[in-house]
Scaffold this active site. Structure first.
Site, PDB file in Angstrom:
ATOM      1  N   ASP A 157      56.460  63.455  79.831  1.00 16.21           N
ATOM      2  CA  ASP A 157      57.556  62.581  80.234  1.00 16.21           C
ATOM      3  C   ASP A 157      58.874  63.365  80.128  1.00 16.21           C
ATOM      4  OD1 ASP A 157      58.343  59.812  81.030  1.00 16.21           O
ATOM      5  OD2 ASP A 157      59.345  59.788  79.088  1.00 16.21           O
ATOM      6  N   TYR A 283      68.473  57.999  81.666  1.00 18.79           N
ATOM      7  CA  TYR A 283      68.219  57.305  82.932  1.00 18.79           C
ATOM      8  C   TYR A 283      69.506  57.188  83.741  1.00 18.79           C
ATOM      9  CZ  TYR A 283      63.474  55.957  81.625  1.00 18.79           C
ATOM     10  OH  TYR A 283      62.139  55.988  81.291  1.00 18.79           O
ATOM     11  N   HIS A 335      49.817  58.064  79.085  1.00 23.91           N
ATOM     12  CA  HIS A 335      51.189  58.567  79.047  1.00 23.91           C
ATOM     13  C   HIS A 335      51.561  59.148  77.684  1.00 23.91           C
ATOM     14  CE1 HIS A 335      55.261  58.587  80.780  1.00 23.91           C
ATOM     15  NE2 HIS A 335      55.704  58.208  79.593  1.00 23.91           N
TER      16      HIS A 335
END
Length: 357
Positions: A157, A283, A335
């Site tokens: 990630d 983000y 993940h």
């Protein structure tokens, strides 16, 4: 470099329990988890968090690992074998250094586990929180603070992407890169897109149609959602556990991979540090990431088993890295692969580090 001990004040825990016991739960919009976090499961988890979870025991387990802060950066540092290059283990979102501890326990080299900037006990960096900025912060404390001349980097990630930048920016110091999410090229101009590559890209687009809501709001209105999550521990839990269930290889059963004590430990860390809002910064700043050049160092990929990355073809990684030494598709572990299958990753990471030297 200052030693660091996690210590959550009693009044913070008392306030947390009070808020949990006064939670107002939403009416389900659809059965089970089909519309997001299942309100019935959330009610059970909140009750456990308030009444049965022993934070002090969890805190003691975390403090058994030597932790430090340097230049505003929090990290775990395990000294094992100074004769070999160490490894940096980098987590993603909505995770924490906790994700990497089971893996660290299985490795026989020095291990460094940083909290990403803006996560838990790490300060934000100055300027935009890009992958390159994270890499620069990591490299500074690995070399200047800890004094390592060469090291390996592992991650998934955000941590994997930042590690890719580490390998690109500092190829003389990064001995090798191991990731669970295959590296992506800056573009696909070098050769025509293959059928397998197109199938993955199509699947990724389809996934985004129904799983990108969290990302859009954190990218465009992070302070709006952070205001709710910073004030409601139940809301914080709903936001985080939705991703642990959806992204892990749990077959729809969250507690098949993560028991309630683990989930409540993660949630309490985010709550006590009031860092959910700053964890969104990468983000918001994502558009400021530049295209990453080709990764020149030796690379290993252990592909996570999560849609659509279970379709990720090696050819895409070959476009992004010039020296892939190891590529495996174990077919299990999602993940949070290092958290879900620590022995698998320990075996593959150790083999990769030994082969590179």
């Amino acid at each position: 470099m200052d030693p660091f001990t996690i210590s959550v004040a009693d009044d913070v825990l008392d306030d947390l329990r009070s808020r949990l016991t006064r939670t107002r739960f939403t009416t389900p919009s659809a059965p089970g988890w089909t519309a997001g976090t299942d309100p019935a499961y959330l009610r059970e988890l909140v009750a456990y968090w308030a009444n049965d979870f022993d934070w002090r025991a969890a805190e003691a387990r975390l403090n058994a690992y030597p932790q430090f802060r340097a230049r505003g950066q929090h990290f775990v540092h395990l000294r094992r074998d100074a004769s070999r290059p160490p490894v940096l283990l980098a987590h993603g979102w909505p995770s924490s250094f906790l994700e990497m501890l089971p893996l660290a326990d299985l490795l026989d080299v020095d291990v460094v586990i940083p909290s990403l900037p803006g996560f838990l006990y790490s300060d934000l960096v100055d300027g935009p929180l890009t992958r390159a900025a994270i890499a620069e912060a990591f490299h500074t404390f690995m070399t200047d603070t800890l004094g390592y001349e060469r090291y390996f980097a592992f991650g998934g990630d955000i941590g994997g992407a930042a590690s890719g930048w580490l390998a690109t920016m500092y190829p003389n110091e990064v001995a090798g890169l191991h990731v669970i999410h295959g590296p992506f090229p800056a573009d696909f101009d070098a050769s025509p897109i293959t059928a397998a590559e197109q199938a993955f890209l199509d699947a990724e687009e389809q996934r985004d149609e129904w799983d990108s809501g969290y990302s859009w709001i954190m990218s465009t209105r992070p302070d709006t959602i952070a205001a709710a999550l910073a004030d409601s521990p139940a809301g914080l839990a709903a936001w985080i556990i939705d991703k642990y269930r959806d992204w892990s290889d749990c077959g729809g059963d969250l507690e098949r991979r993560f028991d309630r004590d683990t989930l409540c430990t993660i949630l309490t860390l985010y709550w006590a540090t009031e860092s959910i809002g700053t964890s969104f910064r990468q983000y918001l700043d994502y558009p400021q990431n530049a295209p990453r050049p080709t990764i020149p160092v030796p690379v290993a990929v252990t592909r996570s088993h999560e849609p659509p990355l279970d379709l990720f073809p090696r050819s895409i990684a070959d476009r992004a890295a010039s020296d892939i030494r190891q590529y495996s598709t174990p077919g299990r572990g999602g993940h949070f692969l290092a958290f879900e299958e620590p022995q698998l990753i320990a075996d593959e990471l150790s083999a990769f580090m030994r082969s590179v030297g």
